[in-house]
Write a protein that holds these residues in place. Structure first.
Motif, PDB file in Angstrom:
ATOM      1  N   TYR A 180       0.730  -1.157   0.015  1.00  7.31           N
ATOM      2  CA  TYR A 180       0.045  -0.021  -0.070  1.00  7.31           C
ATOM      3  C   TYR A 180       0.848   1.105   0.024  1.00  7.31           C
ATOM      4  N   PRO A 181       1.927   1.412  -1.142  1.00 11.52           N
ATOM      5  CA  PRO A 181       2.610   2.700  -1.080  1.00 11.52           C
ATOM      6  C   PRO A 181       1.955   3.766  -1.266  1.00 11.52           C
ATOM      7  N   GLY A 182       2.316   4.772  -0.382  1.00 10.88           N
ATOM      8  CA  GLY A 182       1.667   6.093  -0.712  1.00 10.88           C
ATOM      9  C   GLY A 182       0.425   6.298   0.100  1.00 10.88           C
ATOM     10  N   ARG A 183      -0.218   5.227   0.965  1.00 11.82           N
ATOM     11  CA  ARG A 183      -1.370   5.186   1.385  1.00 11.82           C
ATOM     12  C   ARG A 183      -1.388   5.840   2.934  1.00 11.82           C
ATOM     13  N   LEU A 184      -0.203   5.762   3.579  1.00  8.79           N
ATOM     14  CA  LEU A 184      -0.180   6.020   5.044  1.00  8.79           C
ATOM     15  C   LEU A 184      -0.032   7.391   5.019  1.00  8.79           C
ATOM     16  N   TYR A 185      -0.725   8.392   5.766  1.00  4.65           N
ATOM     17  CA  TYR A 185      -0.595   9.589   6.163  1.00  4.65           C
ATOM     18  C   TYR A 185       0.484   9.853   7.163  1.00  4.65           C
ATOM     19  N   LYS A 186      -0.373   9.296   8.622  1.00  6.37           N
ATOM     20  CA  LYS A 186       0.568   9.362  10.042  1.00  6.37           C
ATOM     21  C   LYS A 186       0.143   8.247  10.287  1.00  6.37           C
ATOM     22  N   ALA A 187       1.086   7.751  11.557  1.00  3.17           N
ATOM     23  CA  ALA A 187       0.776   6.523  12.285  1.00  3.17           C
ATOM     24  C   ALA A 187       1.149   6.820  13.818  1.00  3.17           C
ATOM     25  N   PHE A 188       0.322   6.546  14.617  1.00  4.33           N
ATOM     26  CA  PHE A 188       0.582   7.018  16.030  1.00  4.33           C
ATOM     27  C   PHE A 188       0.505   5.777  17.011  1.00  4.33           C
ATOM     28  N   VAL A 189       1.493   5.606  17.777  1.00  7.53           N
ATOM     29  CA  VAL A 189       1.491   4.543  18.626  1.00  7.53           C
ATOM     30  C   VAL A 189       1.065   5.005  20.108  1.00  7.53           C
ATOM     31  N   ILE A 190       0.212   4.634  20.817  1.00 11.04           N
ATOM     32  CA  ILE A 190      -0.401   5.091  21.906  1.00 11.04           C
ATOM     33  C   ILE A 190      -0.155   4.349  23.136  1.00 11.04           C
ATOM     34  N   ASP A 191       0.632   4.801  24.259  1.00  8.76           N
ATOM     35  CA  ASP A 191       0.938   4.159  25.303  1.00  8.76           C
ATOM     36  C   ASP A 191       1.380   2.628  25.050  1.00  8.76           C
ATOM     37  N   PRO A 192       2.621   2.811  24.472  1.00 10.19           N
ATOM     38  CA  PRO A 192       3.253   1.516  24.282  1.00 10.19           C
ATOM     39  C   PRO A 192       4.029   0.912  25.676  1.00 10.19           C
ATOM     40  N   PRO A 193       4.448  -0.343  25.838  1.00 10.04           N
ATOM     41  CA  PRO A 193       4.827  -0.685  26.889  1.00 10.04           C
ATOM     42  C   PRO A 193       6.032   0.144  27.172  1.00 10.04           C
ATOM     43  N   SER A 194       6.706  -0.247  28.622  1.00 12.74           N
ATOM     44  CA  SER A 194       7.801   0.849  28.631  1.00 12.74           C
ATOM     45  C   SER A 194       9.211   0.741  27.992  1.00 12.74           C
ATOM     46  N   LEU A 195       9.561  -0.380  27.605  1.00 14.11           N
ATOM     47  CA  LEU A 195      10.873  -0.774  27.017  1.00 14.11           C
ATOM     48  C   LEU A 195      10.563  -0.446  25.473  1.00 14.11           C
ATOM     49  N   PHE A 196       9.406  -0.125  25.045  1.00 18.74           N
ATOM     50  CA  PHE A 196       9.105  -0.142  23.565  1.00 18.74           C
ATOM     51  C   PHE A 196      10.176   1.071  22.906  1.00 18.74           C
ATOM     52  N   SER A 197      10.188   2.146  23.852  1.00 19.11           N
ATOM     53  CA  SER A 197      11.045   3.286  23.133  1.00 19.11           C
ATOM     54  C   SER A 197      12.589   2.965  22.968  1.00 19.11           C
ATOM     55  N   TYR A 198      12.847   2.119  23.613  1.00 17.88           N
ATOM     56  CA  TYR A 198      14.606   1.955  23.526  1.00 17.88           C
ATOM     57  C   TYR A 198      14.746   0.859  22.378  1.00 17.88           C
ATOM     58  N   LEU A 199      13.512  -0.078  22.128  1.00  9.61           N
ATOM     59  CA  LEU A 199      13.717  -1.041  20.937  1.00  9.61           C
ATOM     60  C   LEU A 199      13.214  -0.320  19.634  1.00  9.61           C
TER      61      LEU A 199
END
Length: 416
Positions: free
Chosen positions: A169-188
């Motif tokens: 689906y190229p060119g289809r995504l405008y924005k994607a938001f990850v809401i309240d991920p687990p605590s270690l997700f930011s490091y990964l």
């Protein structure tokens, strides 16, 4: 002439891609319908107007769609997911882009295969594409990670989703938001971000940053905010709400929660035990509540600790005066160090927030970019509303039968 030449070149590129596809294998009717001019232009834009790369990616996309069976996807296959609201189209933003929300639990992948998850993802994206207006080509994704405890499990699900969107689906995504991920997700995510093609369009946000939002601050919908409100039922019926008295003073709590000072001191003492004279005319004192007896003696002045008699006498004789030592050293005026102006700190002053040329930080930009989609995230899920957006054949039997029922109802109603 420049715009016309550019449009002519784009049409030639599109025709070249279609010719390369037909040389490898003939296209079916559905594949030709899918490979429209707008679709081929999206693949060309994703590959930097490279005709061969765009044709290769488009051929892989057609083969993948045949393997998934996108033409055979219907809502009846995902009855449990539609009932729970695992993945659905929440609505359209101000630019008429569909907003897709994924609220997948961590246990979903344990009891279901990866193929079923892929089919659910494709079905939801196809419904979103069906609801697009003519001039709209993109959608917005909201990944609610509240139900994930493992950061690696959510990372695998997110990477698989972004990979499918970037490849097919190229060119289809405008924005994607990850809401309240687990605590270690930011490091990964920090380590995997350079290798993800759609990482520039993906933003990690926290719902706690929007608890004080005035636009969406509904205390009845959010128990976390509602628990901070005053509960009238917690007040006992035998007690007198709004007032309290003690041997020192009495205070009254206002029933207006919006008042600036909900409590105030009264000038009358209703308690049985009195501290000092309570009659305003006695000994020349004023009301019973005064700066002397209205506070604790530990914070009172030396005069207040003295006897309640003549204040002048207390000032003169209650504390004996101690002679101060005489000055034996003279200070040189040149030795006095006056306070210097501190050096400017590397931290920016709060006053810079009010300047027009202030550069907004990346965190504030991501927070502001999520504000238009906050209402979709907080809006409760309604299965019937989501099913009403599905068109045949994705809607299943309900979408096919319901129009016939409506026409029959209208024909019967016209008889009377």
């Amino acid at each position: 002439m420049g715009k016309k030449d550019q449009a002519q070149k784009e049409r030639e590129r599109v025709q070249t891609v279609l010719e390369l596809l037909k040389k490898q294998a003939p296209l079916t009717v559905k594949q030709e319908k899918f490979c429209s001019t707008v679709c081929v232009e999206r693949f060309l834009k994703a590959k930097g107007d490279n005709v061969k790369k765009a044709a290769k990616q488009l051929r892989n996309c057609l083969a993948w769609r045949d393997s998934i069976g996108t033409d055979n996807l219907i809502a009846d296959e995902f009855s449990a997911e539609l009932a729970e609201g695992v993945a659905y189209v929440a609505g359209h933003d101000d630019e008429l882009r569909p907003v897709v929300i994924f609220r997948i639990k961590q246990d979903y992948q344990k009891f279901n295969s990866q193929k079923l998850f892929t089919r659910l993802l494709v079905f939801t994206l196809e419904v979103a594409i069906q609801t697009m207006a003519k001039n709209v080509e993109q959608f917005v994704l909201l990944f609610d990670a509240n139900f994930f405890r493992s950061a690696s499990a959510f990372m695998n699900m997110l990477l698989a989703t972004l990979k499918i969107i970037s490849d097919y689906y190229p060119g289809r995504l405008y924005k994607a938001f990850v809401i309240d991920p687990p605590s270690l997700f930011s490091y990964l995510w920090k380590g995997m971000k350079p290798f993800v093609e759609l990482s520039a369009l993906t933003t990690v946000v926290s719902s706690l940053d929007y608890e004080e939002s005035l636009e969406f601050n509904d205390f009845t919908s959010y128990p976390r905010a509602a628990s901070m409100r005053f509960n009238h039922s917690s007040v006992l019926s035998s007690a007198k709400p709004g007032s309290c008295s003690s041997s020192r003073f009495s205070f009254t709590v206002s029933h207006h929660f919006d008042s600036l000072k909900p409590w105030y001191l009264s000038l009358t003492d209703t308690s049985a035990s009195k501290v000092g004279p309570t009659n305003p005319s006695q000994n020349g004192f004023g009301p019973s509540i005064s700066p002397i007896n209205g506070r604790s003696l530990s914070f009172a002045s030396p005069v207040a600790r003295g006897p309640r008699g003549n204040f002048d006498a207390g000032r003169k004789g209650f504390f004996p005066s101690t002679p101060m030592p005489q000055k034996t050293q003279k200070l040189d005026p040149s030795m006095i160090r006056h306070p210097r102006t501190p050096k400017p700190s590397f931290l920016q002053s709060p006053a810079l927030f009010f300047r027009k040329d202030y550069q907004v930080t990346r965190g504030e930009k991501s927070r502001e970019s999520f504000v238009p989609f906050l209402k979709f995230y907080r809006r409760p899920y309604d299965e019937m509303i989501y099913r009403s957006k599905m068109k045949p054949p994705l809607g299943g039997l309900i979408s096919i039968i319901s129009p016939q029922l409506k026409r029959r109802h209208m024909s019967i109603s016209q008889r009377f």
